[in-house]
Design an enzyme around this catalytic site. Structure first.
Site, PDB file in Angstrom:
ATOM      1  N   ARG A  50      30.572  -0.660  12.481  1.00 58.73           N
ATOM      2  CA  ARG A  50      30.028  -0.803  11.134  1.00 58.73           C
ATOM      3  C   ARG A  50      31.063  -1.409  10.211  1.00 58.73           C
ATOM      4  NH1 ARG A  50      27.833   5.097   9.810  1.00 58.73           N
ATOM      5  NH2 ARG A  50      27.176   5.686  11.907  1.00 58.73           N
ATOM      6  N   ARG A 101      29.473   2.839   2.894  1.00 64.99           N
ATOM      7  CA  ARG A 101      29.784   3.557   1.657  1.00 64.99           C
ATOM      8  C   ARG A 101      31.178   3.326   1.087  1.00 64.99           C
ATOM      9  NH1 ARG A 101      27.595   9.018   4.155  1.00 64.99           N
ATOM     10  NH2 ARG A 101      28.533   7.897   5.865  1.00 64.99           N
ATOM     11  N   TYR A 143      20.040  11.990  20.067  1.00 61.30           N
ATOM     12  CA  TYR A 143      19.540  12.293  18.713  1.00 61.30           C
ATOM     13  C   TYR A 143      18.110  12.809  18.765  1.00 61.30           C
ATOM     14  CZ  TYR A 143      23.663  10.365  16.461  1.00 61.30           C
ATOM     15  OH  TYR A 143      24.953  10.162  16.043  1.00 61.30           O
ATOM     16  N   ARG A 202      22.430   0.779  -2.207  1.00 60.30           N
ATOM     17  CA  ARG A 202      21.808   1.919  -1.536  1.00 60.30           C
ATOM     18  C   ARG A 202      21.009   2.770  -2.521  1.00 60.30           C
ATOM     19  NH1 ARG A 202      20.342   6.210   0.717  1.00 60.30           N
ATOM     20  NH2 ARG A 202      21.535   7.430   2.206  1.00 60.30           N
TER      21      ARG A 202
HETATM   22  O1  CP3 Z   1      27.940  -2.877   9.198  1.00 59.59           O
HETATM   23  C1  CP3 Z   1      27.094  -1.978   9.344  1.00 59.59           C
HETATM   24  O2  CP3 Z   1      27.031  -0.975   8.629  1.00 59.59           O
HETATM   25  C2  CP3 Z   1      26.070  -2.187  10.422  1.00 59.59           C
HETATM   26  C3  CP3 Z   1      24.935  -1.279  10.432  1.00 59.59           C
HETATM   27  C4  CP3 Z   1      25.038   0.023  11.216  1.00 59.59           C
HETATM   28  C5  CP3 Z   1      24.726   1.290  10.662  1.00 59.59           C
HETATM   29  N1  CP3 Z   1      24.685   2.196  11.677  1.00 59.59           N
HETATM   30  C6  CP3 Z   1      24.426   1.559   9.238  1.00 59.59           C
HETATM   31  C7  CP3 Z   1      24.574   2.948   8.720  1.00 59.59           C
HETATM   32  C8  CP3 Z   1      25.291   0.208  12.569  1.00 59.59           C
HETATM   33  C9  CP3 Z   1      25.750  -0.801  13.613  1.00 59.59           C
HETATM   34  C10 CP3 Z   1      25.054   1.587  12.852  1.00 59.59           C
HETATM   35  C11 CP3 Z   1      25.148   2.177  14.177  1.00 59.59           C
HETATM   36  C12 CP3 Z   1      24.974   3.623  14.348  1.00 59.59           C
HETATM   37  N2  CP3 Z   1      24.181   4.498  13.647  1.00 59.59           N
HETATM   38  C13 CP3 Z   1      25.586   4.337  15.393  1.00 59.59           C
HETATM   39  C14 CP3 Z   1      26.433   3.733  16.502  1.00 59.59           C
HETATM   40  C15 CP3 Z   1      27.834   3.444  16.070  1.00 59.59           C
HETATM   41  C16 CP3 Z   1      28.612   4.690  15.765  1.00 59.59           C
HETATM   42  O3  CP3 Z   1      28.989   4.775  14.568  1.00 59.59           O
HETATM   43  O4  CP3 Z   1      28.833   5.491  16.643  1.00 59.59           O
HETATM   44  C17 CP3 Z   1      25.185   5.691  15.275  1.00 59.59           C
HETATM   45  C18 CP3 Z   1      25.611   6.842  16.160  1.00 59.59           C
HETATM   46  C19 CP3 Z   1      24.290   5.772  14.161  1.00 59.59           C
HETATM   47  C20 CP3 Z   1      23.533   6.975  13.699  1.00 59.59           C
HETATM   48  C21 CP3 Z   1      23.838   7.296  12.300  1.00 59.59           C
HETATM   49  N3  CP3 Z   1      23.502   6.499  11.224  1.00 59.59           N
HETATM   50  C22 CP3 Z   1      24.522   8.440  11.803  1.00 59.59           C
HETATM   51  C23 CP3 Z   1      25.077   9.551  12.665  1.00 59.59           C
HETATM   52  C24 CP3 Z   1      24.568   8.296  10.406  1.00 59.59           C
HETATM   53  C25 CP3 Z   1      25.117   9.277   9.393  1.00 59.59           C
HETATM   54  C26 CP3 Z   1      26.592   9.051   9.347  1.00 59.59           C
HETATM   55  C27 CP3 Z   1      27.163   9.311   7.997  1.00 59.59           C
HETATM   56  O5  CP3 Z   1      28.325   8.921   7.855  1.00 59.59           O
HETATM   57  O6  CP3 Z   1      26.478   9.874   7.112  1.00 59.59           O
HETATM   58  C28 CP3 Z   1      23.964   7.062  10.068  1.00 59.59           C
HETATM   59  C29 CP3 Z   1      23.800   6.531   8.706  1.00 59.59           C
HETATM   60  C30 CP3 Z   1      24.296   5.144   8.469  1.00 59.59           C
HETATM   61  N4  CP3 Z   1      24.016   4.076   9.260  1.00 59.59           N
HETATM   62  C31 CP3 Z   1      25.065   4.717   7.359  1.00 59.59           C
HETATM   63  C32 CP3 Z   1      25.222   3.332   7.506  1.00 59.59           C
HETATM   64  C33 CP3 Z   1      25.913   2.388   6.558  1.00 59.59           C
HETATM   65  C34 CP3 Z   1      25.480   5.597   6.178  1.00 59.59           C
HETATM   66  C35 CP3 Z   1      24.234   5.904   5.427  1.00 59.59           C
HETATM   67  C36 CP3 Z   1      24.335   5.992   3.920  1.00 59.59           C
HETATM   68  O7  CP3 Z   1      24.431   4.938   3.255  1.00 59.59           O
HETATM   69  O8  CP3 Z   1      24.241   7.116   3.442  1.00 59.59           O
END
Ligand code: CP3
Length: 323
Positions: free
Chosen positions: A2, A6, A128, A15
């Protein structure tokens, strides 16, 4: 990994315009902008589609909700009846807004900036779906897989089909490479690792290669340790993402002769910054940049990372010969 998120104030602003995180992912205007934000600030060579791995679970009919401070919460799938009730035929139509985002990005990005699409690997998405949330030791999923291998295998079969179709559709709409995130690969012992990480990934790679010749597939079996070698040899991935615990020197010897490697700066060091960050970037470049290599982190950027540290990282890499 990613690169949006945030840690960027402009991301937090964007967001706040969406009712919830999934709507954000399903609104092309917002998702295109979130994808481009890091590229406006930094000299990134690639854009990663802004979406989430859990959209596939959502598209299958397993409702997903992202709760503030808690992460994803899903309607747990724990029986064959619940697997049968999933809607594989709904996946591609449900994800049309994501394909629209991909199409717009592929029009907007300069030729020199690669667009990377992605999906979660079946094992990680299954974790999940079965656990119903993140942050567990995956024991409900692992237990189901041992006690009722066929039943759990049905869920995995549905996910292999949906994931392969989803990735192929991303490529048809303009993605130039695809990455498969297996964030929970590292919890599995050898037999289950082969069954639920290597075999499904190999099948997805086979289908994407058949439908989209020449499109690189990058796998990320986070935490796979010594299994990395078999993962690379047996799945057929073109590139492999290394988590921060993989020794770069070992990857150079054991993995790079077979495929490109991507990684593996510790995201905590990126947040900490300072001379140790510069030293570590140099060490990774010295060890890996003479072979096929994509500089990346070992895991996603932490929300409290100072944006300047990311800028410094991009400058450092571009200052490297061949960077
Ligand atoms: O540049 C990017 O941000 C690309 C987009 C991207 C996101 N998630 C956006 C996101 C990608 C490639 C992912 C992959 C993802 N999502 C994974 C695999 C990679 C890794 O990190 O292991 C996994 C396991 C997820 C599942 C997921 N999504 C979780 C566990 C969470 C919560 C994590 C947290 O920090 O709260 C998310 C939310 C998420 N996906 C966010 C983003 C930018 C944060 C959400 C927010 O804005 O509140």
């Amino acid at each position: 990994m990613r690169q949006a998120g945030r840690y960027l104030p402009e991301y937090r602003e964007l967001r706040s315009r969406a009712a919830n995180f999934l709507n954000f992912c399903y609104t092309p205007d917002l998702a295109v902008e979130a994808t481009l934000q890091p590229l406006r600030r930094y000299a990134m060579d690639a854009a990663i589609l802004f979406s989430d791995i859990l959209v596939v679970a959502d598209a299958l009919g397993c409702r997903v909700e992202f709760r503030e401070g808690e992460g994803p919460v899903l309607e747990a799938v724990r029986s064959v009846d619940q697997v049968t009730a999933l809607r594989p035929e709904g996946v591609i139509p449900h994800l049309e807004p994501v394909f629209e985002t991909v199409r717009r990005l592929s029009r907007e990005l300069p030729e020199s900036t690669a667009l990377i699409g992605f999906a979660g690997a079946p094992w990680t998405v299954a974790v999940y779906m079965v656990e119903g949330r993140g942050g567990t030791d995956c024991s409900t999923a692992r237990n189901w897989a041992w006690q009722d291998t066929d039943g759990f295998g049905r869920l995995m079969g549905v996910l292999v089909d949906a994931t392969a179709e989803y990735l192929i559709e991303q490529v048809k709409n303009g993605a130039e490479a695809v990455q498969v995130f297996d964030s929970w690969a590292g919890v599995l012992a050898e037999t289950q690792f082969r069954q639920w990480v290597i075999a499904p990934t190999r099948e997805i790679v086979r289908r994407v290669n058949a439908a989209c010749p020449g499109i690189p597939v990058i796998g990320f079996p986070r935490g796979a340790g010594a299994h990395y070698a078999a993962y690379v040899a047996e799945t057929g991935v073109d590139g492999v993402g290394l988590d921060a615990a993989v020794p770069a020197s070992w990857a150079a010897e054991a993995l790079q002769p077979r495929c490109a490697v991507q990684g593996n700066l510790d995201n905590q060091l990126l947040r900490a910054g300072g001379p140790a960050l510069d030293d570590e970037i140099t060490r990774i470049l010295k060890t890996l940049a003479s072979g096929p290599f994509i500089f990346n982190l070992g895991h996603g950027i932490l929300p409290d990372t100072p944006p300047d540290h990311v800028g410094r990282l991009a400058e450092h890499i571009h200052g490297w010969p061949g960077g």
